[in-house]
Design a protein around this motif. Structure first.
Motif, PDB file in Angstrom:
ATOM      1  N   VAL A 207       0.838  -1.201   0.000  1.00 28.15           N
ATOM      2  CA  VAL A 207       0.000   0.000   0.000  1.00 28.15           C
ATOM      3  C   VAL A 207       0.873   1.251   0.000  1.00 28.15           C
ATOM      4  CG1 VAL A 207      -1.731   1.305   1.292  1.00 28.15           C
ATOM      5  CG2 VAL A 207      -1.886  -1.183   1.169  1.00 28.15           C
ATOM      6  N   GLY A 208       1.909   1.256   0.849  1.00 23.97           N
ATOM      7  CA  GLY A 208       2.799   2.404   0.904  1.00 23.97           C
ATOM      8  C   GLY A 208       3.526   2.646  -0.402  1.00 23.97           C
ATOM      9  N   GLU A 209       3.943   1.570  -1.076  1.00 29.51           N
ATOM     10  CA  GLU A 209       4.647   1.728  -2.347  1.00 29.51           C
ATOM     11  C   GLU A 209       3.716   2.198  -3.457  1.00 29.51           C
ATOM     12  OE1 GLU A 209       8.149  -1.600  -1.542  1.00 29.51           O
ATOM     13  OE2 GLU A 209       6.343  -2.147  -2.655  1.00 29.51           O
ATOM     14  N   ILE A 210       2.439   1.813  -3.376  1.00 27.47           N
ATOM     15  CA  ILE A 210       1.469   2.315  -4.348  1.00 27.47           C
ATOM     16  C   ILE A 210       1.271   3.818  -4.170  1.00 27.47           C
ATOM     17  CG2 ILE A 210      -0.990   2.266  -4.968  1.00 27.47           C
ATOM     18  CD1 ILE A 210      -0.932  -0.747  -4.457  1.00 27.47           C
ATOM     19  N   LEU A 211       1.265   4.270  -2.908  1.00 27.69           N
ATOM     20  CA  LEU A 211       0.998   5.677  -2.620  1.00 27.69           C
ATOM     21  C   LEU A 211       2.242   6.550  -2.648  1.00 27.69           C
ATOM     22  CD1 LEU A 211      -1.471   5.246   0.387  1.00 27.69           C
ATOM     23  CD2 LEU A 211      -2.067   5.887  -1.950  1.00 27.69           C
ATOM     24  N   ALA A 212       3.392   6.003  -2.214  1.00 31.81           N
ATOM     25  CA  ALA A 212       4.522   6.891  -1.925  1.00 31.81           C
ATOM     26  C   ALA A 212       5.861   6.338  -2.374  1.00 31.81           C
ATOM     27  CB  ALA A 212       4.569   7.187  -0.421  1.00 31.81           C
ATOM     28  N   ALA A 213       5.899   5.609  -3.488  1.00 34.11           N
ATOM     29  CA  ALA A 213       7.179   5.085  -3.962  1.00 34.11           C
ATOM     30  C   ALA A 213       7.137   4.967  -5.485  1.00 34.11           C
ATOM     31  CB  ALA A 213       7.500   3.734  -3.328  1.00 34.11           C
ATOM     32  N   SER A 214       8.315   4.919  -6.070  1.00 33.95           N
ATOM     33  CA  SER A 214       8.428   4.731  -7.522  1.00 33.95           C
ATOM     34  C   SER A 214       9.168   3.441  -7.839  1.00 33.95           C
ATOM     35  CB  SER A 214       9.167   5.919  -8.146  1.00 33.95           C
ATOM     36  OG  SER A 214      10.454   6.069  -7.563  1.00 33.95           O
ATOM     37  N   ASP A 215       9.215   2.529  -6.878  1.00 29.10           N
ATOM     38  CA  ASP A 215       9.815   1.215  -7.074  1.00 29.10           C
ATOM     39  C   ASP A 215       9.268   0.282  -6.009  1.00 29.10           C
ATOM     40  OD1 ASP A 215      11.120   2.263  -4.845  1.00 29.10           O
ATOM     41  OD2 ASP A 215      12.995   2.618  -5.905  1.00 29.10           O
ATOM     42  N   GLY A 216       9.688  -0.975  -6.068  1.00 26.92           N
ATOM     43  CA  GLY A 216       9.187  -1.961  -5.130  1.00 26.92           C
ATOM     44  C   GLY A 216       8.047  -2.785  -5.712  1.00 26.92           C
ATOM     45  N   MET A 217       7.620  -3.812  -4.958  1.00 24.64           N
ATOM     46  CA  MET A 217       6.566  -4.700  -5.422  1.00 24.64           C
ATOM     47  C   MET A 217       5.235  -3.972  -5.591  1.00 24.64           C
ATOM     48  SD  MET A 217       7.449  -8.045  -3.061  1.00 24.64           S
ATOM     49  CE  MET A 217       5.979  -8.926  -3.618  1.00 24.64           C
ATOM     50  N   GLY A 218       4.922  -3.060  -4.656  1.00 21.94           N
ATOM     51  CA  GLY A 218       3.661  -2.334  -4.748  1.00 21.94           C
ATOM     52  C   GLY A 218       3.590  -1.460  -5.982  1.00 21.94           C
ATOM     53  N   TYR A 219       4.689  -0.789  -6.319  1.00 22.01           N
ATOM     54  CA  TYR A 219       4.707   0.053  -7.508  1.00 22.01           C
ATOM     55  C   TYR A 219       4.574  -0.804  -8.766  1.00 22.01           C
ATOM     56  CZ  TYR A 219       6.306   3.379 -11.017  1.00 22.01           C
ATOM     57  OH  TYR A 219       6.394   4.180 -12.132  1.00 22.01           O
ATOM     58  N   SER A 220       5.246  -1.951  -8.794  1.00 20.75           N
ATOM     59  CA  SER A 220       5.123  -2.850  -9.949  1.00 20.75           C
ATOM     60  C   SER A 220       3.707  -3.390 -10.074  1.00 20.75           C
ATOM     61  CB  SER A 220       6.118  -4.010  -9.815  1.00 20.75           C
ATOM     62  OG  SER A 220       7.447  -3.539  -9.820  1.00 20.75           O
ATOM     63  N   LEU A 221       3.075  -3.666  -8.931  1.00 16.67           N
ATOM     64  CA  LEU A 221       1.688  -4.130  -8.963  1.00 16.67           C
ATOM     65  C   LEU A 221       0.771  -3.033  -9.505  1.00 16.67           C
ATOM     66  CD1 LEU A 221       0.030  -6.231  -6.193  1.00 16.67           C
ATOM     67  CD2 LEU A 221      -1.212  -4.306  -7.150  1.00 16.67           C
ATOM     68  N   LEU A 222       0.995  -1.787  -9.071  1.00 18.82           N
ATOM     69  CA  LEU A 222       0.211  -0.665  -9.591  1.00 18.82           C
ATOM     70  C   LEU A 222       0.411  -0.500 -11.092  1.00 18.82           C
ATOM     71  CD1 LEU A 222      -1.540   1.887  -9.138  1.00 18.82           C
ATOM     72  CD2 LEU A 222       0.589   3.117  -8.645  1.00 18.82           C
ATOM     73  N   HIS A 223       1.650  -0.647 -11.541  1.00 20.47           N
ATOM     74  CA  HIS A 223       1.944  -0.533 -12.973  1.00 20.47           C
ATOM     75  C   HIS A 223       1.198  -1.606 -13.765  1.00 20.47           C
ATOM     76  CE1 HIS A 223       4.234   0.684 -16.484  1.00 20.47           C
ATOM     77  NE2 HIS A 223       4.594  -0.579 -16.695  1.00 20.47           N
ATOM     78  N   ALA A 224       1.136  -2.832 -13.225  1.00 21.06           N
ATOM     79  CA  ALA A 224       0.404  -3.907 -13.897  1.00 21.06           C
ATOM     80  C   ALA A 224      -1.091  -3.612 -13.931  1.00 21.06           C
ATOM     81  CB  ALA A 224       0.672  -5.236 -13.189  1.00 21.06           C
ATOM     82  N   MET A 225      -1.619  -3.038 -12.856  1.00 23.34           N
ATOM     83  CA  MET A 225      -3.042  -2.681 -12.837  1.00 23.34           C
ATOM     84  C   MET A 225      -3.354  -1.611 -13.868  1.00 23.34           C
ATOM     85  SD  MET A 225      -3.808  -2.575  -8.726  1.00 23.34           S
ATOM     86  CE  MET A 225      -5.429  -1.866  -9.012  1.00 23.34           C
ATOM     87  N   GLN A 226      -2.478  -0.625 -13.991  1.00 27.62           N
ATOM     88  CA  GLN A 226      -2.713   0.458 -14.951  1.00 27.62           C
ATOM     89  C   GLN A 226      -2.708  -0.050 -16.386  1.00 27.62           C
ATOM     90  OE1 GLN A 226       0.449   3.101 -13.763  1.00 27.62           O
ATOM     91  NE2 GLN A 226      -0.869   4.259 -12.377  1.00 27.62           N
ATOM     92  N   GLU A 227      -1.969  -1.125 -16.651  1.00 28.80           N
ATOM     93  CA  GLU A 227      -1.926  -1.707 -17.992  1.00 28.80           C
ATOM     94  C   GLU A 227      -2.917  -2.857 -18.159  1.00 28.80           C
ATOM     95  OE1 GLU A 227       2.084  -2.801 -18.851  1.00 28.80           O
ATOM     96  OE2 GLU A 227       2.755  -0.716 -19.085  1.00 28.80           O
ATOM     97  N   TYR A 228      -3.790  -3.047 -17.152  1.00 29.34           N
ATOM     98  CA  TYR A 228      -4.812  -4.087 -17.175  1.00 29.34           C
ATOM     99  C   TYR A 228      -4.219  -5.484 -17.349  1.00 29.34           C
ATOM    100  CZ  TYR A 228      -8.001  -0.152 -17.634  1.00 29.34           C
ATOM    101  OH  TYR A 228      -8.678   1.033 -17.422  1.00 29.34           O
ATOM    102  N   LYS A 229      -3.044  -5.704 -16.757  1.00 29.75           N
ATOM    103  CA  LYS A 229      -2.412  -7.026 -16.776  1.00 29.75           C
ATOM    104  C   LYS A 229      -2.815  -7.773 -15.507  1.00 29.75           C
ATOM    105  CE  LYS A 229       1.634  -5.741 -19.557  1.00 29.75           C
ATOM    106  NZ  LYS A 229       3.121  -5.682 -19.583  1.00 29.75           N
ATOM    107  N   THR A 230      -4.014  -8.319 -15.528  1.00 30.48           N
ATOM    108  CA  THR A 230      -4.545  -8.976 -14.331  1.00 30.48           C
ATOM    109  C   THR A 230      -3.688 -10.174 -13.928  1.00 30.48           C
ATOM    110  OG1 THR A 230      -6.742  -8.359 -15.140  1.00 30.48           O
ATOM    111  CG2 THR A 230      -6.644  -9.862 -13.283  1.00 30.48           C
ATOM    112  N   SER A 231      -3.142 -10.869 -14.917  1.00 25.65           N
ATOM    113  CA  SER A 231      -2.298 -12.024 -14.592  1.00 25.65           C
ATOM    114  C   SER A 231      -1.058 -11.592 -13.811  1.00 25.65           C
ATOM    115  CB  SER A 231      -1.885 -12.745 -15.875  1.00 25.65           C
ATOM    116  OG  SER A 231      -1.163 -11.875 -16.744  1.00 25.65           O
TER     117      SER A 231
END
Length: 267
Positions: A207-231
């Motif tokens: 959650v913290g990386e989605i809100l306040a980071a530009s790297d890490g697992m959370g940021y990569s997960l957010l990037h996948a969501m933005q590209e609609y890569k559900t897998s």
């Protein structure tokens, strides 16, 4: 205990362990079957198949950023949990031995720490620390702090007057009472709180990386969501589950047998 009884007890533990493994494998198998059936009924963007998620995991693991992202998330979780544990210990000792601080802790600090929402904490961390590890660790620190405060405060209540009086029979020095009586009482709840805090801390780091980071697992997960890569989203979730389970099995279960042997029964 006789040799025969010891062998019987050992055999019973082996059978129980094998039964637990079989039960776990059956449960995971049922989940996979239900997942596969659901993927047949729903479009891939809603629920990709286990095979598609497995391929996404393989792609992520082979990627250049995988180890760096996992390492950053792991480091941020450790930073947040460790600082939270240290702060909670300091607060609990102050609340126990300083009267005015005890009132402040019970009336203000403890209720406030429980009421803070994670998203708001993440936004404050972003405003105070900017993008990066300090903001993410701050989210973990604030959110798991009530776990430590609750466990440690309730545990120190066990050290009532009769327990301390027995301790004074050994020594009148306050530091020895703390080290020989109070700290041993706090070890089991501190360990259980840490075990829980790590499992929650990894999710909070996402959650913290989605809100306040530009790297890490959370940021990569957010990037996948933005590209609609559900897998890929599900792949990161499965990787996180695997990390928490491996940490629990490889570290905490072994530490529990070693550290808590003096204070808990060996099952």
């Amino acid at each position: 205990m006789t040799a025969a009884a010891s062998n019987t007890f050992g055999s019973t533990r082996v059978v129980a362990g094998l039964g637990g493994i079989a039960t776990g494998a059956l449960c995971y198998g049922m989940v996979l079957i239900a997942w596969w059936v659901g993927s047949l009924l729903l479009p891939p963007i809603v629920l990709p198949s286990p095979a598609a998620v497995g391929a996404a995991i393989d792609e992520l693991v082979r990627g250049n950023r995988f180890l760096a992202d996992v390492g950053l998330t792991f480091m941020r979780t450790i930073m947040g949990v460790a600082t939270s544990a240290a702060a909670a210990l300091a607060v609990i000792f102050l609340a126990r031995y300083v009267g005015w601080f005890r009132r402040f802790y019970l009336d203000a600090l403890y209720p406030l720490s429980r009421a803070l929402p994670t998203v708001s904490v993440g936004l404050f961390g972003l405003a105070w620390f900017g993008l990066g590890s300090p903001a993410v660790a701050f989210v973990v620190f604030i959110t798991v702090l009530p776990v430590y405060l609750t466990n440690l405060w309730e545990a120190q209540k066990v050290a009532d007057a009769s327990v301390l009086e027995m301790g004074r029979a050994i020594s009148r020095k306050q530091y020895r009472l703390v080290s020989k009586v109070l700290l041993p009482l706090l070890v089991p709840p501190l360990f259980s709180a840490t075990k829980f805090a790590f499992s929650v801390g990894f999710k909070l780091s996402l959650v913290g990386e989605i809100l306040a980071a530009s790297d890490g697992m959370g940021y990569s997960l957010l990037h996948a969501m933005q590209e609609y890569k559900t897998s890929h989203v599900l792949a990161w979730i499965v990787i996180l589950i695997g990390m928490v389970s491996a940490l629990d099995w490889a570290v905490f279960d072994r530490l529990e047998r070693v550290i808590l042997r003096r204070w808990a029964f060996d099952d």
